[in-house]
Motif scaffolding. Structure first.
Motif, short mmCIF file in Angstrom:
data_model
loop_
_atom_site.label_atom_id
_atom_site.label_comp_id
_atom_site.label_asym_id
_atom_site.label_seq_id
_atom_site.Cartn_x
_atom_site.Cartn_y
_atom_site.Cartn_z
N VAL A 126 6.12 5.36 -7.84
CA VAL A 126 5.53 4.09 -7.39
C VAL A 126 4.03 4.23 -7.12
CG1 VAL A 126 7.69 3.24 -6.42
CG2 VAL A 126 6.10 4.49 -4.97
N GLY A 127 3.33 3.12 -7.30
CA GLY A 127 1.90 3.10 -7.03
C GLY A 127 1.17 4.15 -7.86
N ASP A 128 0.29 4.90 -7.20
CA ASP A 128 -0.46 5.97 -7.87
C ASP A 128 0.29 7.29 -7.85
OD1 ASP A 128 -2.58 4.24 -8.35
OD2 ASP A 128 -3.63 4.77 -6.51
N ASP B 79 0.86 -1.18 0.00
CA ASP B 79 0.00 0.00 0.00
C ASP B 79 0.90 1.23 0.00
OD1 ASP B 79 -1.75 2.10 0.47
OD2 ASP B 79 -2.94 0.98 1.95
N TYR B 80 1.23 1.73 -1.19
CA TYR B 80 2.14 2.85 -1.32
C TYR B 80 1.57 4.13 -0.71
CZ TYR B 80 5.04 -0.01 -4.33
OH TYR B 80 5.84 -1.00 -4.81
N LYS B 81 0.28 4.31 -0.80
CA LYS B 81 -0.35 5.49 -0.23
C LYS B 81 -0.16 5.52 1.29
CE LYS B 81 -4.68 8.05 -0.19
NZ LYS B 81 -6.05 8.10 -0.69
N GLU B 82 -0.36 4.39 1.93
CA GLU B 82 -0.17 4.31 3.37
C GLU B 82 1.31 4.45 3.74
OE1 GLU B 82 -1.35 1.57 7.23
OE2 GLU B 82 -1.67 0.75 5.23
N ALA B 83 2.17 3.83 2.95
CA ALA B 83 3.61 3.95 3.20
C ALA B 83 4.05 5.41 3.11
CB ALA B 83 4.39 3.10 2.20
N LEU B 84 3.57 6.12 2.09
CA LEU B 84 3.92 7.52 1.92
C LEU B 84 3.44 8.34 3.11
CD1 LEU B 84 5.17 9.73 0.14
CD2 LEU B 84 2.94 9.92 -1.00
N HIS B 85 2.26 8.04 3.60
CA HIS B 85 1.71 8.74 4.77
C HIS B 85 2.66 8.61 5.96
CE1 HIS B 85 -1.02 10.04 7.92
NE2 HIS B 85 -0.77 8.90 8.53
#
Length: 71
Positions: free
Chosen positions: A35-37, A4-10
């Protein structure tokens, strides 16, 4: 399990806001690779690599230099 790149970025952003140079470098890499979106953005990547480099020295600067040839 997919990443989950969005969560990782967070969470990397939270750590970066606390001054964690490794988190800043990881965010830079995420932007550099798109990466991801996350849209690939070398300008933002350089900013994060530079922040990390200011804290730890030249290690992150090599990431900036290697990305310069890609823009």
């Amino acid at each position: 399990m997919p990443i989950d790149y969005k969560e990782a970025l967070h969470y990397f952003r939270l750590a970066a806001e606390s001054g964690n140079a490794n988190a800043e470098a990881f965010i830079g890499r995420m932007y550099a690779e798109g990466v991801g979106d996350l849209k690939q953005d070398y300008t933002v990547a350089r900013e994060y690599f530079a922040r990390a480099a200011e804290q730890v020295g030249g290690g992150a600067m090599s990431s900036i230099s290697s990305r310069d040839s890609l823009t």
